[in-house]
Structures are given as structure tokens and as C-alpha cells.
Design a protein around this motif. Structure first.
Motif, PDB file in Angstrom:
ATOM      1  N   VAL A 214       0.835  -1.206   0.000  1.00 52.19           N
ATOM      2  CA  VAL A 214       0.000   0.000   0.000  1.00 52.19           C
ATOM      3  C   VAL A 214       0.867   1.253   0.000  1.00 52.19           C
ATOM      4  O   VAL A 214       0.630   2.193  -0.765  1.00 52.19           O
ATOM      5  N   LEU A 215       1.886   1.262   0.844  1.00 53.67           N
ATOM      6  CA  LEU A 215       2.768   2.431   0.916  1.00 53.67           C
ATOM      7  C   LEU A 215       3.525   2.637  -0.388  1.00 53.67           C
ATOM      8  O   LEU A 215       3.842   3.769  -0.765  1.00 53.67           O
ATOM      9  N   GLY A 216       3.808   1.541  -1.082  1.00 56.56           N
ATOM     10  CA  GLY A 216       4.528   1.634  -2.346  1.00 56.56           C
ATOM     11  C   GLY A 216       3.761   2.371  -3.422  1.00 56.56           C
ATOM     12  O   GLY A 216       4.344   2.797  -4.425  1.00 56.56           O
ATOM     13  N   LYS A 217       2.469   2.556  -3.238  1.00 58.50           N
ATOM     14  CA  LYS A 217       1.644   3.280  -4.211  1.00 58.50           C
ATOM     15  C   LYS A 217       1.554   4.775  -3.893  1.00 58.50           C
ATOM     16  O   LYS A 217       0.875   5.513  -4.611  1.00 58.50           O
ATOM     17  N   CYS A 218       2.222   5.204  -2.842  1.00 61.72           N
ATOM     18  CA  CYS A 218       2.202   6.611  -2.437  1.00 61.72           C
ATOM     19  C   CYS A 218       3.565   7.260  -2.700  1.00 61.72           C
ATOM     20  O   CYS A 218       4.589   6.579  -2.770  1.00 61.72           O
ATOM     21  N   ASP A 219       3.556   8.565  -2.839  1.00 59.32           N
ATOM     22  CA  ASP A 219       4.795   9.324  -2.962  1.00 59.32           C
ATOM     23  C   ASP A 219       5.312   9.603  -1.559  1.00 59.32           C
ATOM     24  O   ASP A 219       4.761  10.444  -0.839  1.00 59.32           O
ATOM     25  N   LEU A 220       6.364   8.897  -1.179  1.00 60.53           N
ATOM     26  CA  LEU A 220       6.921   9.045   0.160  1.00 60.53           C
ATOM     27  C   LEU A 220       8.259   9.775   0.140  1.00 60.53           C
ATOM     28  O   LEU A 220       9.112   9.568   1.012  1.00 60.53           O
ATOM     29  N   SER A 221       8.437  10.631  -0.847  1.00 63.41           N
ATOM     30  CA  SER A 221       9.703  11.356  -0.964  1.00 63.41           C
ATOM     31  C   SER A 221       9.738  12.611  -0.100  1.00 63.41           C
ATOM     32  O   SER A 221      10.798  13.182   0.137  1.00 63.41           O
ATOM     33  N   GLY A 222       8.566  13.053   0.368  1.00 64.19           N
ATOM     34  CA  GLY A 222       8.516  14.282   1.145  1.00 64.19           C
ATOM     35  C   GLY A 222       8.971  14.080   2.581  1.00 64.19           C
ATOM     36  O   GLY A 222       8.709  13.049   3.195  1.00 64.19           O
ATOM     37  N   LYS A 223       9.680  15.073   3.111  1.00 61.04           N
ATOM     38  CA  LYS A 223      10.161  15.024   4.489  1.00 61.04           C
ATOM     39  C   LYS A 223       9.217  15.837   5.368  1.00 61.04           C
ATOM     40  O   LYS A 223       9.000  17.016   5.128  1.00 61.04           O
ATOM     41  N   PRO A 224       8.638  15.240   6.397  1.00 61.30           N
ATOM     42  CA  PRO A 224       7.666  15.960   7.221  1.00 61.30           C
ATOM     43  C   PRO A 224       8.340  16.929   8.183  1.00 61.30           C
ATOM     44  O   PRO A 224       9.492  16.720   8.580  1.00 61.30           O
ATOM     45  N   PRO A 225       7.637  17.966   8.572  1.00 62.03           N
ATOM     46  CA  PRO A 225       8.185  18.875   9.583  1.00 62.03           C
ATOM     47  C   PRO A 225       8.136  18.222  10.959  1.00 62.03           C
ATOM     48  O   PRO A 225       7.314  17.343  11.222  1.00 62.03           O
ATOM     49  N   SER A 226       9.027  18.633  11.821  1.00 62.10           N
ATOM     50  CA  SER A 226       8.998  18.189  13.210  1.00 62.10           C
ATOM     51  C   SER A 226       7.916  18.981  13.944  1.00 62.10           C
ATOM     52  O   SER A 226       7.883  20.205  13.877  1.00 62.10           O
ATOM     53  N   LYS A 227       7.029  18.290  14.643  1.00 59.35           N
ATOM     54  CA  LYS A 227       6.003  18.997  15.414  1.00 59.35           C
ATOM     55  C   LYS A 227       6.652  19.866  16.483  1.00 59.35           C
ATOM     56  O   LYS A 227       6.280  21.020  16.687  1.00 59.35           O
ATOM     57  N   PHE A 228       7.628  19.297  17.171  1.00 57.12           N
ATOM     58  CA  PHE A 228       8.346  20.034  18.205  1.00 57.12           C
ATOM     59  C   PHE A 228       9.101  21.214  17.600  1.00 57.12           C
ATOM     60  O   PHE A 228       9.046  22.334  18.102  1.00 57.12           O
ATOM     61  N   GLY A 229       9.799  20.976  16.496  1.00 58.00           N
ATOM     62  CA  GLY A 229      10.559  22.044  15.861  1.00 58.00           C
ATOM     63  C   GLY A 229       9.672  23.129  15.290  1.00 58.00           C
ATOM     64  O   GLY A 229       9.978  24.331  15.398  1.00 58.00           O
ATOM     65  N   THR A 230       8.564  22.744  14.666  1.00 51.68           N
ATOM     66  CA  THR A 230       7.635  23.719  14.106  1.00 51.68           C
ATOM     67  C   THR A 230       7.091  24.645  15.177  1.00 51.68           C
ATOM     68  O   THR A 230       6.949  25.851  14.967  1.00 51.68           O
ATOM     69  N   SER A 231       6.809  24.091  16.335  1.00 49.60           N
ATOM     70  CA  SER A 231       6.226  24.889  17.412  1.00 49.60           C
ATOM     71  C   SER A 231       7.224  25.849  18.031  1.00 49.60           C
ATOM     72  O   SER A 231       6.850  26.713  18.830  1.00 49.60           O
ATOM     73  N   ARG A 232       8.499  25.737  17.643  1.00 52.03           N
ATOM     74  CA  ARG A 232       9.531  26.612  18.212  1.00 52.03           C
ATOM     75  C   ARG A 232      10.139  27.519  17.140  1.00 52.03           C
ATOM     76  O   ARG A 232      11.346  27.766  17.105  1.00 52.03           O
ATOM     77  N   GLN A 233       9.265  28.027  16.296  1.00 55.24           N
ATOM     78  CA  GLN A 233       9.690  28.867  15.184  1.00 55.24           C
ATOM     79  C   GLN A 233      10.510  30.076  15.640  1.00 55.24           C
ATOM     80  O   GLN A 233      11.415  30.529  14.943  1.00 55.24           O
ATOM     81  N   LEU A 234      10.200  30.613  16.799  1.00 51.01           N
ATOM     82  CA  LEU A 234      10.882  31.815  17.267  1.00 51.01           C
ATOM     83  C   LEU A 234      12.382  31.589  17.484  1.00 51.01           C
ATOM     84  O   LEU A 234      13.173  32.528  17.390  1.00 51.01           O
ATOM     85  N   LEU A 235      12.791  30.330  17.719  1.00 50.95           N
ATOM     86  CA  LEU A 235      14.217  30.049  17.944  1.00 50.95           C
ATOM     87  C   LEU A 235      15.029  30.063  16.667  1.00 50.95           C
ATOM     88  O   LEU A 235      16.250  30.155  16.717  1.00 50.95           O
ATOM     89  N   LYS A 236      14.373  29.968  15.501  1.00 51.16           N
ATOM     90  CA  LYS A 236      15.116  29.923  14.256  1.00 51.16           C
ATOM     91  C   LYS A 236      15.948  31.170  14.041  1.00 51.16           C
ATOM     92  O   LYS A 236      16.991  31.152  13.401  1.00 51.16           O
ATOM     93  N   THR A 237      15.498  32.282  14.577  1.00 49.37           N
ATOM     94  CA  THR A 237      16.250  33.534  14.470  1.00 49.37           C
ATOM     95  C   THR A 237      17.622  33.407  15.087  1.00 49.37           C
ATOM     96  O   THR A 237      18.605  33.983  14.620  1.00 49.37           O
ATOM     97  N   TYR A 238      17.720  32.594  16.139  1.00 44.84           N
ATOM     98  CA  TYR A 238      18.968  32.486  16.889  1.00 44.84           C
ATOM     99  C   TYR A 238      19.810  31.293  16.468  1.00 44.84           C
ATOM    100  O   TYR A 238      21.038  31.292  16.639  1.00 44.84           O
ATOM    101  N   TYR A 239      19.185  30.259  15.920  1.00 46.76           N
ATOM    102  CA  TYR A 239      19.917  29.028  15.634  1.00 46.76           C
ATOM    103  C   TYR A 239      20.246  28.852  14.164  1.00 46.76           C
ATOM    104  O   TYR A 239      20.970  27.945  13.799  1.00 46.76           O
ATOM    105  N   TYR A 240      19.700  29.699  13.269  1.00 47.96           N
ATOM    106  CA  TYR A 240      19.955  29.527  11.852  1.00 47.96           C
ATOM    107  C   TYR A 240      20.567  30.796  11.278  1.00 47.96           C
ATOM    108  O   TYR A 240      20.361  31.869  11.793  1.00 47.96           O
TER     109      TYR A 240
END
Length: 240
Positions: A214-240
Motif C-alpha cells: 500500500v505504501l509503495g503506491k504513495c509518494d513518500l519522498s517528502g520530508k515531514p516537519p517536526s512537530k516540536f521544531g515547528t512549534s519553536r519557530q521563534l528560535l530559528k532567528t537564533y539558531y539559523y
């Protein structure tokens, strides 16, 4: 494995975990296919359910730093509920080692969950769990505190063999500067487009051939966002 846990139980789960980002057509296809070969989570049933978590991190943001550095060993400490009126919350320690995860969960009362959100970690000493000496020492010595709140909608499927569990999470949202796990109304920000889904596949030793097909019939090339990382968007200013 049910998502909901009896309040008197301590649960420890170890298994392999992989994640993908799904498009809306692939999500709809998977929902239809998995309905036929797996069992919907007994807690959410066919309609799914909402998950809300508050994450903790150290004063130096060491867990976020490990995520940013793609470290082989990472950990998350969180409190989780499924409805703002829940009388109990799940206190969880999740550790990842080279593609495998170990999640240890303890059910705490609503009152103790509120104390944990205030930084009163002494309430953990009222419970018995093998993970607590490590977690208590970690959170007190490294000054852990609530850092983010995330919420999303989940459809989950399970199979008793090989500890198999598949979840599809969408409508990811988060709050800035608000960690009220039990608030009925929150000012959420969108964490990802609503037509995208985070697919998580968890199993021990072997993934069923039917699921692989079943999974072989889907496009699994996409990388998902981290829920934890997404919720800490404000830190990107300091870490990137």
C-alpha cells in the motif's frame, strides 16, 4: 496499542519509527486502504481524535539543539491530553536512538499536570515509574520548563503483531507563549498547510507485506516537519 492509557498503568514501548509527508490524494488513498487491512485505534475509532501536547526543554534548549543538529540520540519530554476537559494527562519521555524510539508514559492527574506546567516537578515523586528518577533529575538540574504547545488531528491504525501502529496527522497548529494544556480556546498559528499530512509508521522487527504494498503506491519522498521544531519557530532567528 491504544493511544489512550488507563490512569493506573505505566507504559513503555520500543520500536522502529519512520515518517513521511503526504499529499492530500495520498492521504485519502491511505485512509481507504488502511481501513481494510488494519484496525482503527480503539480510542479514536474511524473519526479520529485531537492530540494536544506541551513540550518541555532545558534552559539551554538542548533538545531543540539536538533536533537542529540531527543528532543520532534525541529526547522529548511532554504532557499530552486529548480534550481540554480530560481529568488525566499523559506525562511522556520519548527517546530516539539511531532510528528506533522508546516511549515511556505515565498517567498523572489534571492537578499534577498543572503543577508540572508551573515547574513544580516534585509532584512526580508521588508516582512510581522506572523513568522518573532520570526525568526528575534531568528536569530539575537542567532547569526544564514548558516551551511550546502543539495540537493536531490524528487518524490512527494498529495491528497486534509486531507492535504495528500507523498514524496520519494533519491540521498541525501551535501557540506562541501559551502553555495552558487545558484551555478551551487558544490562539493557534498554522504549522503546516492543511492539505498535507504527517505519516508515522511504527513497528518492531517487521512491517507487514500488505502495508508495504500500500505504501509503495504513495509518494513518500517528502520530508515531514517536526512537530516540536515547528512549534519553536521563534528560535530559528537564533539558531539559523
Amino acid at each position: 496499542m491504544q493511544e489512550k492509557q488507563n490512569k493506573s498503568e505505566t507504559l513503555s514501548v520500543s520500536r522502529k519509527e519512520v515518517k513521511y509527508l503526504l499529499s492530500l490524494p495520498d492521504r485519502l488513498f491511505l485512509l481507504q486502504a488502511l481501513d481494510k487491512i488494519l484496525t482503527p485505534d480503539a480510542y479514536g475509532g474511524y473519526n479520529g481524535y485531537t492530540v494536544r501536547s506541551v513540550y518541555f526543554d532545558s534552559i539551554t534548549n538542548e533538545d531543540y539543539q539536538a533536533k537542529k543538529d540531527h543528532a543520532d540520540e534525541k529526547k522529548r519530554i511532554r504532557l499530552r491530553v486529548y480534550h481540554p476537559e480530560d481529568e488525566y494527562a499523559k506525562f511522556e519521555l520519548k527517546r530516539k536512538y539511531f532510528g528506533r524510539e522508546k516511549k515511556e508514559s505515565l498517567v498523572v492527574t489534571r492537578e499534577d499536570a498543572k503543577e508540572l506546567l508551573k515547574g513544580n516537578y516534585e509532584v512526580l515523586l508521588h508516582y512510581e515509574s522506572g523513568m522518573l528518577p532520570y526525568v526528575y533529575d534531568l528536569m530539575t538540574s537542567r532547569m526544564y520548563r514548558p516551551v511550546s504547545l502543539v495540537e493536531y488531528d490524528r487518524r490512527a491504525y494498529t495491528h497486534p503483531n509486531f507492535n504495528t501502529r500507523i498514524t496520519l496527522d494533519n491540521n498541525l497548529r501551535y501557540c506562541d507563549f501559551c502553555y495552558d494544556l487545558f484551555a478551551k480556546h487558544l490562539n493557534f498559528r498554522e504549522g503546516m498547510p492543511k492539505d498535507q499530512t504527517i505519516l508515522e509508521i511504527k513497528y518492531d522487527r517487521f512491517l507487514f507485506k500488505q502495508i508495504q504494498e500500500v505504501l509503495g503506491k504513495c509518494d513518500l519522498s517528502g520530508k515531514p516537519p517536526s512537530k516540536f521544531g515547528t512549534s519553536r519557530q521563534l528560535l530559528k532567528t537564533y539558531y539559523y
